[in-house]
Design a protein around this motif. Structure first.
Motif: not given
Lengths: 219, 219
Positions: A53-56, A67-70, A128-131, A137-139
């Motif tokens: 797993a990566l974490r952005a 964390t913005i997304y994984r 990009m739309a997916s990210r 969602w985070l907002v």
């Protein structure tokens, strides 16, 4: 995992385009904690995750992280190649969160194939739309949900990710994920413990009433 | 404004593709307050702003609004055509904030041209990266900056937008932009007034010390 399996539009690329991507891609492994991409300082290329797993995340001027997304198996990290997007004016960093294997596709090669393939270019928009969806969602989480609900939600996600009811994670680390202060996390965890939803021990948090945590998270 | 001037890659489209976009585009005007796009309920198409200003926002389950970004002359609103992106899993609404004229390009036409034009598809990615940057800026504002700085920053932006030092705006409206409660805005404005930075009157806020507001915003 084959490189082609990351691109549902692989068959719409010409053999030359397929070869160009395949020839340039490198398979790498990296242990937990490796910083793969550090904001706008570098442009390592697209990362296609095979395992782990990566974490952005983003970092505040004072060094606080959120964390913005994984990204998991089959996900592609686009913003580690953000130099190919002139309009990408933001610094997202990426690190390995669980020992990972991934393909690296150099940004210039990807960009040159996308310049002549509408299929790949449109697929980039989808990525990009997916990210973008993740960030929206985070907002919404940050704006509409209180910290207690976010923490309950985080514990359940983390338990699914670690495939365990006993989480080996520090309060500092949770605070970094949520973009809040460690003191806030500690205070909430103690409250959850008082309510019988978790049990705290040295370096671990055990979930003992997941149903109530879930109800809390969804309230 | 000509439709072609919104697309720096217009010359890379075939005459047939240019004609397809030009034929389908409709020029519209709408007064302040018009809701152009309501989350995922509709898919009006891309909006290319000729004059005026649009506001993209999200709404909480309780109806609270937060401005995500604003679009001015020469900007293109992509998410009013989000039905063309399978991966766009979020609800952004758009309304006219200042009487506006704009082109509407139907989503299906745009999508069909982008399917055969790598240039247009790559340009779509640039548009999205640009909005992504706006949202990341917002995330950083919300996470790292305190409400007082955000308010100072908002007042200065609003003054530039309205081209006036006296803003005709309600505290409710500011709260909606910032995603906070009206009481918080009122309290902070009174504090700013006490500090001699603004003067409050019925329905207006006059900026009387912009240098200090700027220092406050940038602190």
């Amino acid at each position: 995992m084959e490189l082609s399996s990351y691109f549902p539009i692989w068959d719409q690329l010409t053999p030359a385009q397929q070869a160009q991507l395949a020839r340039s891609a490198r398979l790498r492994t990296a242990p937990r904690g490796t910083l793969l991409h550090n904001g706008s300082e570098d442009c390592v290329g697209l990362l296609a995750v095979c395992s782990g797993a990566l974490r952005a995340f983003i970092r505040s001027p004072e060094g606080r992280e959120v964390t913005i997304y994984r990204l998991f198996e089959r996900d592609i990290c686009l913003f580690s190649a953000s130099c190919m997007l002139k309009s990408a004016q933001f610094d997202v960093s990426a690190e390995v969160e669980r020992d990972a294997q991934f393909w690296i596709i150099p940004a210039d090669i990807y960009q040159s194939v996308a310049a002549s393939s509408a299929a790949l270019a449109n697929y980039t928009s989808e990525l990009m739309a997916s990210r973008f969806s993740d960030v929206m969602w985070l907002v919404e989480q940050i704006l509409w949900r209180s910290q207690d609900r976010r923490l309950a939600s985080f514990l359940l996600d983390e338990s699914a990710l670690q495939e365990s009811r006993t989480l080996a994670i520090t309060h500092d680390r949770i605070a970094a994920h949520m973009g809040t202060a460690r003191e806030v996390v500690t205070r909430l965890l103690r409250y959850f413990q008082g309510e019988g939803m978790v049990r705290l021990a040295r370096g671990t948090i055990e979930l003992i009433d997941e149903d109530r945590l879930r109800a809390w998270a969804e309230e």
